[in-house]
Structure formats: structure tokens, C-alpha cells
Write an enzyme that holds these catalytic residues in place. Structure first.
Site, PDB file in Angstrom:
ATOM      1  CB  THR A  64      -0.876  -0.051   1.269  1.00 61.55           C
ATOM      2  OG1 THR A  64      -1.646  -1.246   1.227  1.00 61.55           O
ATOM      3  CG2 THR A  64      -1.769   1.145   1.408  1.00 61.55           C
TER       4      THR A  64
ATOM      5  CG  LEU B 137      -2.323  -1.850  -7.382  1.00 53.20           C
ATOM      6  CD1 LEU B 137      -1.098  -2.017  -8.267  1.00 53.20           C
ATOM      7  CD2 LEU B 137      -3.589  -1.935  -8.224  1.00 53.20           C
ATOM      8  CG  ASN B 138      -4.022  -6.873  -0.875  1.00 58.56           C
ATOM      9  OD1 ASN B 138      -3.661  -6.411   0.203  1.00 58.56           O
ATOM     10  ND2 ASN B 138      -4.507  -8.097  -0.992  1.00 58.56           N
TER      11      ASN B 138
ATOM     12  CB  SER C 235      -9.096  -1.671   4.346  1.00 58.65           C
ATOM     13  OG  SER C 235      -7.832  -1.049   4.219  1.00 58.65           O
TER      14      SER C 235
ATOM     15  N   GLY D  63      -0.146  -3.326   5.562  1.00 53.41           N
ATOM     16  CA  GLY D  63      -1.073  -4.411   5.851  1.00 53.41           C
ATOM     17  C   GLY D  63      -1.603  -4.315   7.270  1.00 53.41           C
TER      18      GLY D  63
END
Length: 579
Positions: free
Chosen positions: A391, A410-411, A462, A484
Site C-alpha cells: 500500500t 493494489l494490495n 481494510s 497491511g
């Protein structure tokens, strides 16, 4: 471990001539020098801190050209889609927190990806009913309907300064994509590290690797003409150029070819959502952050509430006593996350209860200052109902006091590692953030429950936590991070380092970090935590694991005499720049 604090050492070029030739590229490339990592970048009129130097300079150029923080924030987001392709994106989504100085309002813009209409609860399970990480991370099933284009356009539509239209704000990103830019060492290393998987996609291979299969080296020019064309269409026609027509068709076809379920109707129906920010107080400061489907705002406030009764200033930054109480508060918050957090359009999230100071007191009632609690014995609390390491975050402040705190992704690095042919758009694998099977950890080790199960048109939970801290009603600290599951605790520690430990923003950024997420039951620490402190924590019953650095915070502190910026030295190429 020595961490070098880096910034730009020479002024950038003006907006009108930005990235127009290879000579200009050489001039625009920042001259980086090692500085004392405890010194923030100082400016009077405006500040941008992002993970990529050229994008930061684009933002400042927009401010100099008369744009406000929202104009600059949109320009940075579009530029990062070109210069930081592993995380900056058009094919992903994120969250933006905006504070408007004239009205005093602070709003949260949710442009998180959506599950397609044909998504279903068990789509990430194998024939035996077990979670299949290949499906949830590296197949077309993992791709959520992208939100970035709609989100950035909506932010500009509602809060742009009016001096620059959207096409002008998008112009620097278009030039960077069409004319190219010098590949940084960071980008060269990144592309080489994912070559085995990214080069399997024909369209991505044609963009990011040479025709003979060799790698781009630092200083060589990378051009992305398909992406330039897509950006130009969006600049001229607005979001419909992305969500309808040939670009949408190419995205849907690539997802379907990869085994996914996305249709052009899914794209055409996407809409970002304005939400009320999560707010709380801590030692006289007001903290505003993202609401669900982010878990960040709720749990930053919850952890701060649990820590407020403890004198962290007296116990000291990164002492065993301070880390112990922080870890115990983090455990309890992440246990709550596993049970209660999800898309608020689908589940009722007990926001008021989780962020109340009374609940925090009750949650820490069994805290033992002499002993670590066993995570297996910590359950989600009883409440009264009321993301990737790759991220990226950026923070923007303008001279009028408008603020943007934006985190998008985009992860995984380069997402699902698929590109929609002819568009230059890399696709996300954000749907891995759903609970593929309640109780089974995702890629970041996070446990989820029914509240975050897969459903059609639902946003996955998220950890992204763009945050603004206020003092006396005025913005004081703007921050956020990738990482994350570690985003929440990384942002938390920036706040604690400034508020409790009196660090300047560069010191707060460079200080070693810790993390506990309930399960696995360990305190993850960076190098830089004293071995004696580690031994003391172990004597209290903690398992301590020294691992890689965490996060990449991009922060601006707003002082009475000007702006103080700090780009995290943990990621090469980050830049805080102001004027």
C-alpha cells in the site's frame, strides 16, 4: 541498523515544464543526500510527503500553480500510478481523509474496491472446503472493482480549489507516463524482484521489461504510452472513460480470462462513498481517521483510549513497560477487529461502543503490568450494539490549512500481477482482504469472521488508516502508512511519539516500531529495540520476534511557525518536500 533520512536537496522544476524531455528529466530527478534523520523538512506555504520523489514534486508544483491540497492530493495519486506501480494505481482503491479549513469539516472518502455482483461467500475455497490462497491472491477471483479513478475525481469535484480543472491536475501524470521518467534504484529492484510472476502477464511484460527480457536499470527511461492514453481519456472525459467503453471492457475481459467474475456492469455501477470520519480524543488532542470498511480509525481510537490512563511519557519511549502496555492494548483491539468489523453497508459495526472510553477501561480491566496475557485466552469484547505491505500513503497540507491524508493500494506488490491489455492499468487483488473462511488467517495473518465474509457488491475490510490529529480545533499532525495489518499500530506510534514522547516529526518517524495483532501471539519489533528491553519483555511472558522494518509513514506536522515534513527512511525514494 542505520536508517538514512533522505530528502530533496535542490528545487524542482515548475509545473509548466515538468517532464517534457530527457534533459528536463535529468533536471527533475531529485538530488538525494544523507541528512541527519532526526531533522524534518521545513516549509512555510505547503508540504507534500509521499513514497516517491517525483510524485511529491508534482504535488508541490500543483500547490505553486494555485491548486489547493485536494488538487495536489489528486495529482499525487495520479502520478504515483505512473512512478510507483507496485502500489500507486488506477486499478485499485483506497481511502482519503479531507479537512477543509474554511468550513472546518473533516470528511472521509471511501473509494475502496467492491466485490463483483457474481461474487459468493465460498468462492475462495477449494474442493475440500479449505481456503485456497491461489484463488484469493493470484487469480481473477481476487480482483475487486477498482475505485481509485472515481475516488480521485470525486474528491476534486467536491473540494478542488477551482483554479485548476481536473485535466490540469492530471497533466503531470500524463507527461510522466508518455515521456517517461528515470527508473529509480528502488523501482529497478522492485521490478526485478517480481519478474518471475509479473512477466507472465503479456501486457505487463511489454511495459515493465525490455523486449529481450532484460531489466530496466537505474537512470534508464521508462515510458508507459498505454497508461498515458488511459489517463488522457480520463482527464478529458472523466470517470466514464475508465468505467465504460474500451477501458472497462479490457479490464473485465482480463479479469474473466484470469478466472474472475467481473463484468462491465460491475464497473459501470461503481460509486465512491462519503462517510463521517471516526473521531476520538487523546490527552487533549482530537484524532480523526477512517471509518469502516477501514478498521483503522476505530482501533487507533480504541487503543489510544486503552493507553490514556497509563503515563507513557514517564515510562519512556520503547521501554519495556511502555511496549508491554501497548502490546496488551493492541491484542485486545485486534481481537475485537476479528469479530465486529466489516463493510457498514452490510453489517452493523458497533462504532460507538468500540470507541468509547468506558469500553476501553473495561477491556483493560484484567491488564497485569507484570505479566503478558495469553492471546488464546483473549476473546473479542462484549459490546452493546449501537490491507499489503505494498500500500502507499501520502499527506498534503496547503497554505490555507486544507489537508489531505490519503492511503490507497493494489494490495500485494503489483496487485494480482495482471494488466488489462491496451490500458496500462495493473489490477488489484484486494478481495484477499475478505475472510475466505471465517477463522482462517489471510495473507497478513489477520483473523476475520462473518462480518467480513464475501458478499456481492461488498467492500472488504481494510487496515488503511489515513489520519489527522487536531490541537485546539486546528490540524496539527497528518499521517498514514502502508503495511497491511501493521498500518494501525504504525500510525498509532507516530501519534504516541509526538504526543507522549515529545519527538519532532522526523524523530517520531525514524523511531523503532513494534506490533502485536493478537494472533500470532508475538510482539514483532524492528531492529533498534534494545536487547535488554527484549529480555525484559520476555521475562514478562511475551514472545518477541525481531523482523523487517514496518510501514512507510508520510507525515506533516503543522506548527505555529510553519510546516514540518518527514518521509519515512524505511522506503527508498520517499520524499517530503515543501515551499
Amino acid at each position: 541498523m542505520t536508517i538514512a533520512f533522505r530528502r530533496i536537496a535542490a528545487a524542482g522544476v515548475v509545473l509548466g515544464s515538468l517532464i517534457t524531455s530527457e534533459a528536463a528529466l535529468a533536471q527533475a530527478a531529485p538530488i538525494l543526500s544523507d541528512l541527519d534523520r532526526f531533522h524534518p523538512v521545513i516549509a512555510e506555504n505547503g508540504m507534500v510527503s509521499s513514497q516517491e520523489a517525483l510524485a511529491s514534486q508534482v504535488g508541490v508544483d500543483i500547490l505553486k500553480a494555485g491548486g489547493n491540497a485536494i488538487d495536489a492530493g489528486v495529482a499525487v495519486g495520479l502520478a504515483l500510478a505512473v512512478t510507483l506501480p507496485r502500489a500507486g494505481n488506477l486499478g485499485g482503491g483506497g481511502f482519503m481523509l479531507i479537512h477543509k479549513a474554511d468550513s472546518g469539516e473533516t470528511l472521509a472518502l471511501d473509494y475502496r474496491e467492491l466485490a463483483p455482483a457474481r461474487a459468493f461467500r465460498d468462492m475462495f475455497l477449494d474442493d475440500k472446503g479449505e481456503a485456497d490462497s491461489q484463488k484469493s491472491r493470484f487469480s481473477g477471483l481476487a480482483v475487486g472493482v477498482p475505485g481509485t479513478v472515481a475516488g480521485l475525481y470525486e474528491a476534486h469535484r467536491r473540494f478542488g480549489g477551482g483554479t485548476l480543472n481536473f485535466a490540469q491536475v492530471a497533466a503531470p501524470a500524463i507527461r510522466l507516463a508518455r515521456n517517461g521518467f528515470p527508473v529509480s534504484e528502488d523501482l529497478a529492484n522492485s521490478l526485478e524482484s517480481v519478474a518471475d510472476s509479473l512477466s507472465q502477464d503479456e501486457a505487463a511484460r511489454a511495459v515493465f521489461y525490455k523486449t529481450d527480457g532484460s531489466f530496466y536499470r537505474p537512470g534508464e527511461i521508462l515510458r508507459q504510452p498505454d497508461l498515458a492514453n488511459t489517463l488522457e481519456r480520463i482527464a478529458n472525459e472523466g470517470p466514464k472513460a475508465f468505467y465504460e467503453g474500451p477501458v472497462a471492457q479490457a479490464i473485465a475481459e482480463r479479469v474473466t480470462a484470469g478466472g474472475g467474475l467481473m463484468s462491465t456492469d460491475d464497473l459501470a455501477g461503481y460509486q465512491p462513498v462519503w462517510r463521517d470520519a471516526i473521531t476520538g480524543t487523546y490527552r487533549g488532542y482530537t484524532v480523526a481517521s477512517m471509518p469502516p470498511p477501514s478498521s483503522g480509525g476505530i482501533h487507533i481510537v480504541e487503543i489510544l483510549n486503552m493507553l490514556e490512563p497509563h503515563d507513557l511519557a514517564a515510562s519512556g519511549a520503547n521501554s519495556a513497560a511502555t511496549i508491554h502496555v501497548m502490546a496488551e492494548a493492541m491484542k485486545r483491539a485486534y481481537a475485537d477487529r476479528s469479530e465486529y468489523l466489516g463493510d457498514p453497508d452490510f453489517v452493523k459495526v458497533p462504532v460507538k461502543a468500540l470507541t468509547s472510553k468506558e469500553y476501553a477501561i473495561a477491556r483493560m480491566a484484567d491488564f497485569d503490568p507484570e505479566k503478558a496475557a495469553n492471546s488464546a485466552e483473549i476473546k473479542p469484547g462484549d459490546v452493546v450494539p449501537y490491507e499489503s505491505d505494498q500500500t502507499t500513503h501520502y499527506s498534503v497540507v496547503d497554505k490555507a490549512g486544507n489537508v489531505v491524508s490519503n492511503t490507497y493500494t493494489l494490495n500485494f506488490s503489483y496487485g494480482v500481477r495482471m494488466m488489462a491489455p491496451g490500458t496500462g492499468v495493473l489490477l488489484n487483488n484486494e478481495l484477499d482482504d475478505f475472510s475466505a473462511k471465517p477463522g482462517v488467517p489471510n495473507a497478513y495473518g489477520l483473523i476475520g469472521g462473518d462480518a467480513n465474509a464475501v458478499e456481492p457488491r461488498k467492500r472488504p475490510l481494510s487496515s488503511m488508516s489515513p489520519t489527522i490529529v487536531f490541537r485546539d480545533g486546528k490540524p496539527f499532525l497528518v499521517t498514514g502508512s502502508p503495511g497491511g495489518s501493521r498500518i494501525i499500530t504504525t500510525v498509532l506510534q507516530i501519534i504516541l511519539n509526538v504526543v507522549d514522547h515529545g519527538m519532532n516529526i522526523a524523530e517520531a518517524t525514524a523511531a523503532a516500531r513494534i506490533h502485536h495483532q493478537w494472533l500470532p501471539d508475538e510482539i514483532r519489533v524492528e531492529e533498534g529495540i534494545s536487547p535488554d528491553t527484549v529480555r525484559l519483555l520476555e521475562s514478562l511472558g511475551h514472545k518477541v520476534a525481531v523482523k523487517d522494518t514496518m510501514g512507510s509513514t508520510q507525515s506533516v506536522l503543522i506548527a505555529e511557525d510553519g510546516l514540518r515534513g518527514a518521509a519515512d527512511p524505511r522506503r527508498e525514494g520517499a520524499l517530503a518536500v515543501g515551499y
